[in-house]
Write an enzyme that holds these catalytic residues in place. Structure first.
Site, short mmCIF file in Angstrom:
data_model
loop_
_atom_site.label_atom_id
_atom_site.label_comp_id
_atom_site.label_asym_id
_atom_site.label_seq_id
_atom_site.Cartn_x
_atom_site.Cartn_y
_atom_site.Cartn_z
N ASP A 133 -12.12 -4.69 -2.99
CA ASP A 133 -13.11 -5.77 -2.91
C ASP A 133 -14.43 -5.15 -2.49
O ASP A 133 -14.49 -3.96 -2.18
CB ASP A 133 -12.65 -6.81 -1.87
CG ASP A 133 -12.50 -6.21 -0.49
OD1 ASP A 133 -13.49 -6.16 0.25
OD2 ASP A 133 -11.39 -5.73 -0.14
N GLU A 192 0.81 -1.22 0.00
CA GLU A 192 0.00 0.00 0.00
C GLU A 192 0.84 1.28 0.00
O GLU A 192 0.30 2.37 -0.16
CB GLU A 192 -0.93 0.00 1.22
CG GLU A 192 -1.97 -1.11 1.18
CD GLU A 192 -2.79 -1.19 2.45
OE1 GLU A 192 -4.00 -1.41 2.35
OE2 GLU A 192 -2.22 -1.04 3.57
#
Ligand code: SAH
Length: 265
Positions: A225, A22
């Site tokens: 997601d 990230e």
């Protein structure tokens, strides 16, 4: 250790993620640009240097609210950061929020906080509030960087990964110590918190600590997601293939602009 103490403008920005993917190329870019001074504290490595012209302390919180709160506290007290920005991925909760979109938090809330009947559901006991605000200017600058990133690279990303044209959303981000991965669980969150755009595991903890110490903060999350039965597989492939591309593209634009604005102060 205070990195630079000669004036508020020189205090660094804390940049935080949960997982190494990230952070994108942030530490490599820091190494190339200014060199990196690394200090280890509480089993975390804090990387101090300049990235895209902005003095920064970059580190990984690891996963969950306690980890995030502890790291935010260290950034404030040991590194004297004047603001904290969190970058990472999240599950989409809002009806129009799709994989590949970006959510910038305007407010953050801990969806697993419930000390009722003593306090209203979601309220942080003895602090008198459930929602914590991101800093307006930081959130606006992040959203602007996201828009510019998607204007430049969004079409190529959606062609390559067969996703819809990615968009930027702003609003409520919710955090809790659970990976949300079923239609039932995400449906329950939607019913309780109909304004929620994204669910993750750190943002509202950082926002609480920053509120308590009057340190501005902002959270940007790319949707990996949709917090349902497909979430584990979708999260894993998004993290490997795309999380770094998004963070690199967003932070490059945000930090360059931010460094320019700081220099002008
Ligand atoms: N096995 C993973 C664990 C990651 S947990 C690992 O590599 O360590 C998921 C992380 O992504 C958290 O940091 C959380 O903030 C974010 N996230 C993404 N999708 C999420 C979802 N559906 N529910 C909760 N958090 C999610």
């Amino acid at each position: 250790m205070n990195v630079q103490t000669d004036g508020a403008a020189a205090r660094p920005l804390g940049v935080l993620a949960a997982l190494p993917e990230e952070l994108g190329d942030l530490i490599a870019t820091m190494r190339a640009e200014s060199g990196v001074a690394t200090r280890t504290l509480g089993r975390r490595d804090y990387h101090v240097g300049t990235v895209h012209g902005a003095p920064c302390v970059v580190t990984l919180a690891r996963v969950g609210k306690v980890a995030a709160a502890a790291t935010a506290s260290a950034l404030i007290h040991a590194f004297d950061v004047h603001a904290i920005v969190f970058t990472g991925v999240a599950g989409g909760v809002g009806p129009d929020v799709r994989i590949g979109d970006v959510v910038v938090g305007d407010t953050l809330l801990q969806h697993d906080m419930n000390a009722s009947p003593f306090f209203p559901c979601f309220e942080v006991p003895l602090l008198g509030r459930a929602q914590f605000d991101a800093d307006r200017a930081l959130a606006a600058a992040l959203a602007d960087a996201c828009e510019r990133f998607l204007a430049d690279d969004g079409a190529a990303l959606s062609a390559r990964f067969h996703t819809a044209a990615p968009r930027v959303h702003r609003g409520l981000v919710i955090s809790g110590d659970q990976f949300v991965a079923s239609a039932q669980a995400v449906g329950a969150l939607r019913a309780l918190l109909p304004d929620a755009l994204a669910v993750e595991m750190e943002g509202a903890a950082i926002a609480q600590v920053c509120h308590e110490y009057d340190v501005p903060c902002a959270v940007v999350r790319t949707i990996s997601d949709t917090a349902d039965e497909h979430a584990s597989a979708s999260f894993a492939s998004f993290l490997n293939e795309l999380a770094g591309t998004y963070s690199t593209g967003i932070l490059k634009r945000f930090l360059s602009e931010y460094a320019g604005a700081s220099a002008a102060r």
